[in-house]
Design a protein around this motif. Structure first.
Motif: not given
Length: 473
Positions: A320-321, A326-328, A359-364, A366-377
């Motif tokens: 929570l802390s 992140i919310d601030r 922290p990617a899974s917080y519901t705030s 302002n978060i954009i959570s990013v997965a990784a792709l390779n050069n073949r998509g």
């Protein structure tokens, strides 16, 4: 050129009042300090259902005091668990939000974490108490690595070279969409090699606190010229070759383009500010919170156009802390771009919808959570995903960027990880903000997600079902 996953261990405390929800510890997985050092022991925590939450410090607890808690209250709290103050933070933005001090309390060797949390859970002076979890790193241009085909993450369908599964940055550049230095991005990570040939021109120099041995801007930090090292609590944001991950991330966001050197970042002229909280032995929740609040304070008090922080680190349980920090930042209009994570201990992708990665899974919002792709998509084998908890895919496999050499000279290397996908999106945030002055954080996030290109590999595996596309900004 060596490729590696970004997976250095980082200590960051997370997890809300586990005594209230129930948890177990696995005594067979206790880790002792090395060579008699004063590093805390680590203990593996599981929730009440037996699901793994990750490693946490066995002899530390974070306590969040209420705003009206006095010194007698704080002494009583520590006495209750026979603990002592190890560190604390009560930033100006915490005070402005009506929040009390967050204190790290060190427990005696014969006091268990479980017992301490149980003793503290109903204390009237506290908002909550939580463990200190251990986090992991989630490691047209004339620039040589762009022209020789090595920088696929920056390519587009019609760029030269071309790769449809790149971020389409090359197509934006041909339209002279190359960012400007009036847009600021915070890099919360390891430090940044501020003298790197491809970064030096884009490193922030603090105009509010000239180097004179005094805290001229009143933020409690003396001579924070390029940012601050919250791990060592000093002004040096670069401490040598070990700061390769932070330097690599910074290069993807904003390495100088068109200078005939090395690589090009997504946003060629963005201003980069370093908040180092990951050292060789990791970081702490307090360090992460202080880093986030540092940028929130810079924007609130000085009006710096800080549009986002890049957060290529993750793992552990809920805190929570940390979410409060992140919310601030959200209240100040700062996006929090975060790595979705590189799987669990096996390094194989996990579903964040069922196994959150913070922290990617917080519901705030302002978060954009990013997965990784390779050069073949394709979704990288290590990349986490989540139909509702991960927002978008971006290039994150075999990414070439800036690093310090073994002798701290300018060098380049290829890393892989959601750590590498995240700065592509952070750079896109900066580029959109440059092209659309006055856009709010919510508008920028909506534009990034709304322009995603549908991609079969992430259909049903992220909110957008697509990959980063900044060619249409």
């Amino acid at each position: 050129m060596k490729t590696r996953h970004a997976s250095r261990l980082v200590c960051v405390g997370l997890g809300l009042a586990l005594a209230a929800c129930g948890h177990e510890t696995d005594e067979s997985e206790l880790a002792s300090p090395e060579h008699g050092s004063n590093q805390p022991k680590a203990i593996y925590l599981r929730d009440s259902n037996g699901s793994p939450m990750g490693l946490a410090s066995a002899n530390e607890v974070l306590v969040q005091y209420k705003l009206d808690a006095n010194n007698a209250d704080k002494k009583r709290v520590k006495d209750k668990v026979r603990g002592s103050r190890k560190n604390g933070v009560h930033s100006k933005v915490m005070k402005d939000n009506g929040e009390g001090e967050l204190e790290l309390v060190e427990l005696p060797i014969d006091q268990t974490l479980e017992a301490a949390l149980e003793d503290l859970k109903d204390d009237p002076a506290l908002t909550f108490a939580e463990p200190n979890f251990i986090y992991q790193h989630t490691a047209v241009s004339n620039d040589p690595f762009f022209t020789n085909g090595s920088l696929f993450g920056m390519y587009g369908n019609t760029s030269t070279p071309a790769n449809a599964f790149g971020s389409q940055a090359g197509e934006a550049w041909t339209k002279n969409q190359i960012c400007n230095n009036g847009v600021y991005v915070g890099v919360i990570d390891e430090g940044i090699m501020t003298t790197h040939e491809d970064l030096v021109n884009n490193i922030w120099v603090n105009p509010f606190d000239p180097v004179d041995g005094r805290d001229n801007d009143g933020n409690g930090l003396i001579d924070d010229t390029n940012g601050w090292d919250f791990a060592a609590n000093n002004r040096s944001v670069f401490d040598g070759p070990s700061d390769d991950h932070g330097t690599h991330v910074a290069g993807t966001i904003g390495a100088k383009g068109g200078n005939g050197k090395g690589v090009a970042g997504v946003c060629w002229s963005v201003t980069l500010i370093s908040a180092k909280f990951l050292g060789q032995s990791g970081g702490s929740t307090l360090g992460a919170i202080r880093a986030i609040d540092y940028f929130t304070d810079l924007k609130r008090r000085h009006g710096l156009n800080i549009v986002a922080t890049n957060n290529s680190w993750g793992g552990g349980g809920f805190s929570l802390s940390l979410k409060n920090a992140i919310d601030r930042a959200n209240a100040a209009g700062i996006l929090f771009v975060a790595a979705a994570g590189n799987g669990g201990s096996d390094g194989i992708s996990d579903n964040n919808d069922t196994t959150p990665s913070y922290p990617a899974s917080y519901t705030s919002s302002n978060i954009i959570s990013v997965a990784a792709l390779n050069n073949r998509g394709q979704l990288a084998s290590f990349s986490n995903f989540g139909a509702t908890s991960v927002d978008i895919g971006a290039p994150g496999s075999g990414i070439v960027s800036t690093v310090p050499s073994a002798t701290s000279t300018s060098a380049y290397a290829s890393f892989s990880g959601t750590s590498m996908a995240t700065p592509h999106v952070t750079g896109a945030v900066a580029l959109f903000a440059s092209l659309n002055p006055g856009a709010t954080a919510a508008q920028i996030k909506a534009a990034i997600l709304g322009s995603a290109v549908p991609t079969p590999a992430v259909t049903g595996k992220c909110v957008t079902g697509g990959r980063l596309n900044l060619g249409d900004f």
